[in-house]
Write a protein that holds these residues in place. Structure first.
Motif, mmCIF file in Angstrom:
data_model
loop_
_atom_site.group_PDB
_atom_site.id
_atom_site.type_symbol
_atom_site.label_atom_id
_atom_site.label_comp_id
_atom_site.label_asym_id
_atom_site.label_seq_id
_atom_site.Cartn_x
_atom_site.Cartn_y
_atom_site.Cartn_z
ATOM 1 N N VAL A 152 1.288 -7.157 9.403
ATOM 2 C CA VAL A 152 1.368 -5.974 8.551
ATOM 3 C C VAL A 152 2.179 -4.906 9.270
ATOM 4 C CG1 VAL A 152 0.050 -4.207 7.331
ATOM 5 C CG2 VAL A 152 -0.929 -6.493 7.626
ATOM 6 N N LYS A 153 3.083 -4.255 8.538
ATOM 7 C CA LYS A 153 3.750 -3.084 9.107
ATOM 8 C C LYS A 153 3.304 -1.857 8.321
ATOM 9 C CE LYS A 153 8.093 -3.430 6.463
ATOM 10 N NZ LYS A 153 9.580 -3.516 6.564
ATOM 11 N N TYR A 154 3.209 -0.740 9.016
ATOM 12 C CA TYR A 154 2.727 0.477 8.369
ATOM 13 C C TYR A 154 3.277 1.696 9.091
ATOM 14 C CZ TYR A 154 -0.565 0.464 12.300
ATOM 15 O OH TYR A 154 -1.108 0.447 13.565
ATOM 16 N N HIS A 157 -1.291 6.883 5.754
ATOM 17 C CA HIS A 157 -0.649 5.662 6.220
ATOM 18 C C HIS A 157 -0.385 4.767 5.015
ATOM 19 C CE1 HIS A 157 -4.996 4.828 6.213
ATOM 20 N NE2 HIS A 157 -4.668 3.597 5.881
ATOM 21 N N ASN A 158 0.504 3.810 5.180
ATOM 22 C CA ASN A 158 0.800 2.835 4.136
ATOM 23 C C ASN A 158 0.661 1.443 4.724
ATOM 24 O OD1 ASN A 158 3.059 2.664 5.757
ATOM 25 N ND2 ASN A 158 4.463 3.550 4.247
ATOM 26 N N GLY A 159 1.227 0.419 4.073
ATOM 27 C CA GLY A 159 1.140 -0.922 4.636
ATOM 28 C C GLY A 159 1.727 -1.969 3.710
ATOM 29 N N CYS A 160 2.347 -2.977 4.322
ATOM 30 C CA CYS A 160 2.874 -4.099 3.549
ATOM 31 C C CYS A 160 3.080 -5.290 4.471
ATOM 32 C CB CYS A 160 4.188 -3.733 2.863
ATOM 33 S SG CYS A 160 5.546 -3.397 3.990
ATOM 34 N N THR A 205 -6.288 -2.967 15.333
ATOM 35 C CA THR A 205 -5.700 -1.739 14.831
ATOM 36 C C THR A 205 -6.802 -0.773 14.420
ATOM 37 O OG1 THR A 205 -3.727 -2.881 14.020
ATOM 38 C CG2 THR A 205 -4.194 -0.718 13.070
ATOM 39 N N GLU A 220 6.439 4.093 12.747
ATOM 40 C CA GLU A 220 6.186 2.744 12.247
ATOM 41 C C GLU A 220 5.447 1.922 13.299
ATOM 42 O OE1 GLU A 220 9.047 -0.885 11.510
ATOM 43 O OE2 GLU A 220 9.064 0.398 9.712
ATOM 44 N N TYR A 246 0.847 -1.197 0.000
ATOM 45 C CA TYR A 246 0.000 0.000 0.000
ATOM 46 C C TYR A 246 0.884 1.250 0.000
ATOM 47 C CZ TYR A 246 -4.345 -2.483 1.230
ATOM 48 O OH TYR A 246 -5.458 -3.288 1.230
#
Length: 280
Positions: free
Chosen positions: A48-50, A73-76, A65, A56, A30
């Protein structure tokens, strides 16, 4: 080769939830983005980390969450195996935007009871005809989320309010066929949805949804014994369809509507023989 994601998304007929999103990703990353609603996320597999507000974070399977609206925000995935998640997007009727700052500070909630309640909410949203159950669970989830945001988390004791509980029961009795939403009941009774659910459950030992469903099953029993076919009974008793009727009928009575109806028609053809086969 990039794996095709497994995705299911829909807008449920439940006020307060703008979208339900179930997905399994392996390769997708993301980019930074925002939502105009609250993002309530649980992870079923993987991690997932974001990044949120330049910090972070990690979403683990045992945690909840909550990402606030309008904050990038992002995510992967953390591992090559990817992750599987379930998301609810909640509007401002469930959580007001004045809680955004608090959510930015503490997006990760370690609350196993809350996570289980969110899981049950997702389960009710999958099945058509379970809107009152979904509304009831959503009310309790939103109440708990607000407690977390305001740092007032505590175990709520059973709510003793027999007056409002009985008024809600009367309202359910009036509308058990045509149905009534929890928000409609809240408007009529001038009480918060979560207050209604907890007061009713404390007073009667059963939630509003199960009470209403029990009333419908009772009506279905009478209609089946009167000779009405199950499909027509489902509609007449307020169920979404025949499978909805069958699911609850079997849960409560241990048999299907069709078999129940056949026992009634058999009884009308003549007296039951007294034998060991009928348990006399």
């Amino acid at each position: 080769m990039i794996a095709r994601p497994d995705i299911k998304a829909w807008s449920p007929p439940v006020q307060g939830i703008t979208e339900v999103f179930h997905a399994r990703f392996t390769d997708h990353v993301y980019p930074m983005h925002t939502h105009d609603s609250w993002t309530l996320l649980i992870v079923d597999e993987g991690m997932v980390k974001y990044d949120l507000d330049r910090h972070e974070h990690g979403a683990l399977a045992e945690l909840v969450t909550l990402l606030p609206p309008h904050v990038p925000h992002n995510g992967c995935a953390v591992t090559p195996q990817g992750f599987r998640k379930r998301v609810l997007y909640l509007d401002s009727t469930q959580l007001s935007e004045d809680l955004v700052g608090l959510a930015v500070d503490s997006p990760v909630l370690d609350d196993h009871a809350l996570r289980h309640q969110i899981h049950l909410l997702h389960s009710s949203l999958i099945l058509p005809g379970e809107e009152l159950e979904a509304e009831s669970r959503l009310a309790l989830v939103s109440e708990r989320l607000q407690d977390h945001m305001q740092k007032q988390v505590h175990s709520r004791s059973p709510l003793h309010d027999p007056g409002i509980a009985r008024r809600l029961r009367d309202l359910l009795d009036e509308h058990y066929v045509d149905g009534i939403t929890l928000q409609q009941a809240s408007n009529v009774l001038h009480a918060h949805p979560a207050h209604l659910v907890r007061a009713f459950s404390a007073e009667f030992g059963i939630g509003p949804h199960k009470y209403l469903t029990g009333r419908r099953v009772d009506l279905a029993r009478r209609l089946l014994l009167d000779g009405l076919p199950p499909r027509a009974v489902a509609t007449a008793a307020g169920f979404y369809d025949q499978s909805h009727l069958t699911r609850h009928f079997k849960r409560i009575l241990g048999t299907t509507p069709g078999h129940y109806a056949r026992t009634g028609s058999g009884a009308r053809t003549g007296p039951v023989r007294e034998s060991a086969e009928v348990g006399v």
